[in-house]
Design an enzyme around this catalytic site. Sequence first.
Site, PDB file in Angstrom:
ATOM      1  CB  SER A  79      -0.942   0.005   1.206  1.00 18.70           C
ATOM      2  OG  SER A  79      -0.201  -0.114   2.415  1.00 18.70           O
ATOM      3  CG  HIS A  80       1.540   3.509   2.642  1.00 20.44           C
ATOM      4  ND1 HIS A  80       0.470   2.685   2.882  1.00 20.44           N
ATOM      5  CD2 HIS A  80       1.098   4.771   2.903  1.00 20.44           C
ATOM      6  CE1 HIS A  80      -0.571   3.415   3.257  1.00 20.44           C
ATOM      7  NE2 HIS A  80      -0.214   4.677   3.288  1.00 20.44           N
ATOM      8  CG  ASN A  81       7.844   1.052  -2.158  1.00 21.98           C
ATOM      9  OD1 ASN A  81       8.748   1.200  -1.344  1.00 21.98           O
ATOM     10  ND2 ASN A  81       8.006   0.388  -3.290  1.00 21.98           N
ATOM     11  CG  PHE A 105       7.869  -2.415   0.997  1.00 18.23           C
ATOM     12  CD1 PHE A 105       7.138  -3.589   1.110  1.00 18.23           C
ATOM     13  CD2 PHE A 105       9.256  -2.516   0.886  1.00 18.23           C
ATOM     14  CE1 PHE A 105       7.765  -4.824   1.119  1.00 18.23           C
ATOM     15  CE2 PHE A 105       9.890  -3.746   0.888  1.00 18.23           C
ATOM     16  CZ  PHE A 105       9.134  -4.919   1.011  1.00 18.23           C
ATOM     17  CB  THR A 106       2.945  -1.039   4.640  1.00 22.11           C
ATOM     18  OG1 THR A 106       2.255  -0.283   3.634  1.00 22.11           O
ATOM     19  CG2 THR A 106       3.509  -0.085   5.667  1.00 22.11           C
TER      20      THR A 106
END
Length: 331
Positions: free
Chosen positions: A87-89, A100-101
């Site tokens: 989702s996040h990077n 990242f997640t």
Amino acid sequence: MEKEFLTLIQKNFPIARRPFAELAETLGSSEKEVLDLYRALKEQKVIRQTSAIFDTKSLGYKSSLVAFKVENIEKAAAIINAHPGVSHNYERDNPYNLWFTIAVAPDSKLGLEKTVEILAEKSEAESFIVLPTKKMFKISVQLDVKGDRAKKEKLKRAKKEPMVLEPVHYEMIKGLQKDIEPMKEPFKALVEALGIDYETLASEAERMKKAGLMRRFAAILYHRKAGFTANAMVVWKVPEERAEAIGETVAAYSAVSHCYLRPVYPEWPYPLFSMVHGKSKEEVESIVEEMAGEIGIKEYNYLYSTREFKKVRIEYFSPEFEKWEKRVVGR
């Protein structure tokens, strides 16, 4: 009215037949004016997305924050971004330069650890650390666009009410993940597809909130366009015996959107993570210095993001998770 509107929809966007009419009534405005404002703020990229914010763990997914140390960061980011659970990077100012997640589905054949190992191998990571949540103190991205929130706020934790998900709920989850379009009846297609009425949609969504499956149905803003041009992941080296008490203190600051305890490693001695937002780097660091003084911790580190490679909502119960796994294992 713009600031009041953004404050309202970050907390709660109504799940109703005419949500913009409800918001207009609260704001003392008209449905058309509020719809036009929402459309304009979407076009100006102030509002990123308005949809359900689900709790990954409560839906059965396994997730973690992961940090890679890579040479070719663009290539590594592209490989990582291809996973549907990322989702996040971000590139961050640290020897571990790619953060990242990632989440894997409840029916994942590979599991979280093996998935991370595959990504590390494909992206030629020199080393990596896996940092799952051990304890969550706060997760609530609500930017203070009006500037009238208290510096510190009491954390609220409601008791969860158990809920068994039925087939209709999985379809609701898929539908409520979608971004709200600027139209009078944005939930019309969903209630028609599910064969339910608006009251049922709203009441079942409320049940999911009370069960902890959904955190809220709300808008997320583009931080910079909303005036918050600086944010830092601040990591703290805290003694184990004081970690939870310190976490509660840090999480109470309204400038902190995320606060977690995570594992430590010989090369990573920081168990407490906090995301701090401000309108300038100086404001962020001033808040952090105040926190450090209050909790009595001198060893901490700023991890500023230098590039955003990905920031999206995970599409839960999507077939893309299974497709990715089949693709990487070659069958």
